[in-house]
Design a protein around this motif. Structure first.
Motif, mmCIF file in Angstrom:
data_model
loop_
_atom_site.group_PDB
_atom_site.id
_atom_site.type_symbol
_atom_site.label_atom_id
_atom_site.label_comp_id
_atom_site.label_asym_id
_atom_site.label_seq_id
_atom_site.Cartn_x
_atom_site.Cartn_y
_atom_site.Cartn_z
ATOM 1 N N ASN A 143 0.822 -1.220 0.000
ATOM 2 C CA ASN A 143 0.000 0.000 0.000
ATOM 3 C C ASN A 143 0.853 1.266 0.000
ATOM 4 O O ASN A 143 0.371 2.345 -0.357
ATOM 5 C CB ASN A 143 -0.921 0.016 1.223
ATOM 6 N N TYR A 144 2.117 1.136 0.410
ATOM 7 C CA TYR A 144 2.999 2.302 0.471
ATOM 8 C C TYR A 144 3.857 2.468 -0.773
ATOM 9 O O TYR A 144 4.616 3.437 -0.870
ATOM 10 C CB TYR A 144 3.900 2.202 1.714
ATOM 11 N N LEU A 145 3.728 1.562 -1.730
ATOM 12 C CA LEU A 145 4.612 1.628 -2.892
ATOM 13 C C LEU A 145 4.298 2.804 -3.800
ATOM 14 O O LEU A 145 5.179 3.333 -4.473
ATOM 15 C CB LEU A 145 4.534 0.321 -3.693
ATOM 16 N N GLY A 146 3.029 3.245 -3.830
ATOM 17 C CA GLY A 146 2.668 4.362 -4.691
ATOM 18 C C GLY A 146 3.426 5.633 -4.353
ATOM 19 O O GLY A 146 3.737 6.433 -5.237
ATOM 20 N N GLY A 147 3.730 5.830 -3.067
ATOM 21 C CA GLY A 147 4.456 7.027 -2.668
ATOM 22 C C GLY A 147 5.908 6.767 -2.326
ATOM 23 O O GLY A 147 6.609 7.666 -1.835
ATOM 24 N N LEU A 148 6.365 5.529 -2.602
ATOM 25 C CA LEU A 148 7.715 5.152 -2.192
ATOM 26 C C LEU A 148 8.787 5.957 -2.919
ATOM 27 O O LEU A 148 9.716 6.485 -2.289
ATOM 28 C CB LEU A 148 7.930 3.658 -2.439
ATOM 29 N N LEU A 244 -7.966 7.221 2.430
ATOM 30 C CA LEU A 244 -6.612 6.943 2.894
ATOM 31 C C LEU A 244 -6.248 7.812 4.102
ATOM 32 O O LEU A 244 -5.577 7.355 5.038
ATOM 33 C CB LEU A 244 -5.609 7.158 1.762
ATOM 34 N N GLY A 245 -6.673 9.066 4.072
ATOM 35 C CA GLY A 245 -6.448 9.921 5.225
ATOM 36 C C GLY A 245 -7.162 9.386 6.452
ATOM 37 O O GLY A 245 -6.608 9.378 7.565
ATOM 38 N N ASP A 246 -8.363 8.913 6.253
ATOM 39 C CA ASP A 246 -9.142 8.312 7.332
ATOM 40 C C ASP A 246 -8.465 7.043 7.842
ATOM 41 O O ASP A 246 -8.464 6.770 9.051
ATOM 42 C CB ASP A 246 -10.549 8.006 6.823
ATOM 43 N N ALA A 247 -7.864 6.268 6.926
ATOM 44 C CA ALA A 247 -7.143 5.059 7.327
ATOM 45 C C ALA A 247 -5.942 5.401 8.196
ATOM 46 O O ALA A 247 -5.667 4.731 9.197
ATOM 47 C CB ALA A 247 -6.703 4.275 6.092
ATOM 48 N N ASP A 248 -5.210 6.452 7.826
ATOM 49 C CA ASP A 248 -4.080 6.880 8.652
ATOM 50 C C ASP A 248 -4.549 7.311 10.036
ATOM 51 O O ASP A 248 -3.902 6.998 11.051
ATOM 52 C CB ASP A 248 -3.328 8.028 7.966
#
Length: 283
Positions: A143-148, A244-248
């Motif tokens: 899930n973090y690869l998009g911003g990696l 995604l913000g809500d997930a964080d």
């Protein structure tokens, strides 16, 4: 015993099919929208059948003769409960003996935006006649690869998770666990809360990215609204960025810090660490 996987051309679905093929000799059915995308699986003996979550007739044909099925949650937000219901009803009519569904941790009480349609689907399953098992998948390290790449280039990982922890694992781990459940006995009624053994804060996640990339990366915590704005500016649709913000924010409250041990019990080994996933992505 014939096992079907819906959404088999997707990232998780293909990995589940691969895991089932490795486990053998179970006949595998791959249910996809576009059979051309899994032509390679057909060559390897997988029974490829065309069906869309929105087409009950096609789903009925696709599940003919199937004894077990993995319903991988769809990606059309707002339409998923209706789509999943179509699969569940087709499974009932086909006499499927077990349906596994990929849900989210603690779906019954999970307040996240991402949990709403999972909770709705679980409610449909609870009232259905098909025996079922819930695979409540936690966070994927992917899930973090998009911003990696941006985090490595800028030296900053942005998020809104505070000091909350997330117990992630590789997508392939969840796929392998699903294949194990699909081919095991006495699974009806089981609920698996799935998360990896590595539980990281975002500051620790930034350190892992630094290790994988060989460059310093630090974590910068933002207010949820500011983080959503960053995601929208990066090109994400507003609705998805909000989720995604809500997930964080949920991670900050510990909602995705799954410590049940269920995943590693199913795997029979430790789950894949974040650094391995990030190193693979960075080449």
């Amino acid at each position: 015993m014939t096992v079907a996987v819906t959404g088999a051309s997707g990232q998780l679905g293909r990995l589940v099919v691969e895991a089932l093929l490795r486990a053998g000799p179970t006949p595998v059915v791959a249910i996809v929208r576009d059979p051309a995308k899994v032509a390679d699986l057909a060559v390897r003996g997988v029974d490829v059948r065309q069906a869309d979550y929105g087409d009950p007739s096609a789903l009925a044909r696709a599940l003919d003769g199937v004894e077990r099925v993995l319903l991988i949650s769809g990606n059309e937000f707002g339409a998923r409960v209706a789509q999943h219901t179509n699969v569940i009803r087709a499974a009932e009519r086909a006499g499927v003996e077990l349906l596994a569904y990929t849900s989210i941790p603690g779906a019954t009480d999970n307040p996240l935006i991402l949990a709403q349609e999972h909770r709705g689907t679980e409610a449909v399953l609870a009232e259905s006649t098909v025996p079922h098992v819930l695979l409540r998948n936690g966070w994927y390290w992917e899930n973090y690869l998009g911003g990696l790449a941006h985090a490595v280039e800028s030296g900053v990982l942005h998020g809104a998770a505070g000091e909350g922890r997330v117990a992630g694992a590789a997508r392939a781990d969840y796929a392998e666990a699903a294949a194990t459940v699909l081919t095991a006995e006495a699974q009806a009624g089981a609920v698996y809360e799935l998360g990896g053994g590595e539980s990281l804060t975002y500051s620790e996640l930034a350190q892992v990215i630094s290790e994988a990339a060989g460059k310093p990366v630090r974590y910068e915590n933002l207010p949820e609204d500011d983080y959503v704005a960053v995601l929208v500016q990066a090109g994400l649709p507003a609705e998805y960025a909000k989720a995604l913000g809500d997930a964080d924010a949920g991670i900050a409250r510990g909602i995705l810090d799954v410590r049940s041990g269920d995943l590693e019990k199913l795997l029979g080994r430790p789950a894949t660490g974040a650094v391995e996933v990030f190193r693979g992505a960075l080449g």
